[in-house]
Enzyme design. Structure first.
Site, mmCIF file in Angstrom:
data_model
loop_
_atom_site.group_PDB
_atom_site.id
_atom_site.type_symbol
_atom_site.label_atom_id
_atom_site.label_comp_id
_atom_site.label_asym_id
_atom_site.label_seq_id
_atom_site.Cartn_x
_atom_site.Cartn_y
_atom_site.Cartn_z
ATOM 1 N N GLU A 112 0.205 -5.269 6.031
ATOM 2 C CA GLU A 112 1.461 -5.392 5.294
ATOM 3 C C GLU A 112 2.419 -6.360 5.981
ATOM 4 O O GLU A 112 3.089 -7.160 5.318
ATOM 5 C CB GLU A 112 2.105 -4.018 5.148
ATOM 6 C CG GLU A 112 1.345 -3.097 4.196
ATOM 7 C CD GLU A 112 1.814 -1.662 4.246
ATOM 8 O OE1 GLU A 112 1.607 -0.947 3.252
ATOM 9 O OE2 GLU A 112 2.376 -1.244 5.278
ATOM 10 N N THR A 129 0.839 -1.191 0.000
ATOM 11 C CA THR A 129 0.000 0.000 0.000
ATOM 12 C C THR A 129 0.878 1.246 0.000
ATOM 13 O O THR A 129 1.932 1.274 0.627
ATOM 14 C CB THR A 129 -0.908 0.001 1.243
ATOM 15 O OG1 THR A 129 -1.778 -1.132 1.173
ATOM 16 C CG2 THR A 129 -1.735 1.267 1.336
ATOM 17 N N ALA A 162 8.299 1.738 1.708
ATOM 18 C CA ALA A 162 8.756 1.964 3.081
ATOM 19 C C ALA A 162 8.798 3.458 3.335
ATOM 20 O O ALA A 162 9.032 4.255 2.426
ATOM 21 C CB ALA A 162 10.130 1.346 3.308
ATOM 22 N N GLY A 221 3.889 2.190 7.662
ATOM 23 C CA GLY A 221 2.637 2.503 8.321
ATOM 24 C C GLY A 221 2.178 3.922 8.148
ATOM 25 O O GLY A 221 1.177 4.334 8.747
ATOM 26 N N GLY A 222 2.884 4.697 7.298
ATOM 27 C CA GLY A 222 2.434 6.060 7.056
ATOM 28 C C GLY A 222 1.034 6.106 6.461
ATOM 29 O O GLY A 222 0.293 7.060 6.685
#
Length: 262
Positions: A111, A33, A91, A103-104
């Site tokens: 994930e 994502t 990343a 995780g932004g």
């Protein structure tokens, strides 16, 4: 769609193009994502449509699933796939040992589950994501809504004993409401500035009741593919410490997906 790319988008595009070299027909592929992962999905979709590539994709978010369907990639769930040949993802940061912060976009739980169910994990990124020490990007921690203030306090207390420079624990918002993950949880962003011992921090944070998962990906990434604004791509394989550099020449009439936004 063709058009002029900014240096950052060109870097993401060439990294995604190089990543497709790892894909073969018949593979089951995890699809990450975020904006960089979306370049990869677009490139794979082009190969499906124009070259007859046959793959099954396992998306890590609804947004990725919608894009995969749009470009012609067959998708399936992780439970249906059971195990994957490859997972591609982006990343927010990566270090020399290929440890990551992710995780932004709020999808790091999915994930991480998908990545750990894969034979190999390849991260595609632009050069700005390479850091000497993790921590400048806030570390996302997914938490259950129940007892939020207690969990937030326990995390803050735990950080006092960790090798970090900052200790602010901030609830992620979307407008005037807490950001909600696809699992119905909240995210606390830890503004740490520098993480001296990522492995220790990841382990300790995950022991706190109320924490679902943190955004540190330790010993998960096998290959990182880094794009640069001048068309260069650097590939680093952690398993054999091999590295190489190639260059893409992007012409004005190349099929480039400029409608992907961050």
């Amino acid at each position: 769609m063709s058009g002029e790319l900014s240096p950052i988008d060109k870097a993401k595009f060439v990294a995604a193009k190089q990543a497709t070299e790892f894909v073969e027909s018949g593979m089951k592929v995890g699809l990450g994502t975020g904006s960089t992962a979306e370049w990869l999905v677009q490139c794979l979709g082009e190969m499906v449509r124009e070259e007859g590539l046959k793959i099954k994709g396992v998306p890590t978010s609804k947004r990725t699933a919608l894009l995969a369907k749009k470009v012609g990639i067959d998708i399936m769930t992780l439970d249906e796939a059971k195990w994957l040949d490859l997972t591609f993802d982006g990343a927010d940061e990566f270090d020399e040992n290929l440890n990551l912060i992710k995780g932004g976009g709020g999808a790091h739980l999915h994930e991480k589950i998908v990545a750990t169910a894969s034979d190999r994990v390849l991260v595609i990124a632009d050069a700005s994501k390479k850091v000497d020490t993790l921590g400048a990007f806030p570390l996302p921690v997914e938490v259950v809504p129940f007892g939020l203030s207690v969990t937030q306090g326990l995390i803050a207390e735990t950080l006092t004993g960790m090798d970090v420079l900052g200790r602010d624990v901030v609830l992620r918002m979307k407008g005037d409401q807490p950001f909600v993950t696809e699992e119905g949880n909240f995210i606390l962003d830890l503004h740490l500035k520098r993480i001296g011992n990522p492995r220790q921090l990841s382990f300790v944070i995950n022991q706190i009741p109320g924490v679902v998962e943190n955004g540190l990906f330790i010993d998960i990434c096998d290959v990182v593919i880094v794009g640069h604004g001048d068309g260069r791509v650097t590939t680093r394989d952690i398993t054999n410490n091999a590295a190489n550099v190639i260059r893409f020449d992007i012409l004005d009439d190349d099929n480039i997906f400029v409608d992907i936004a961050d």
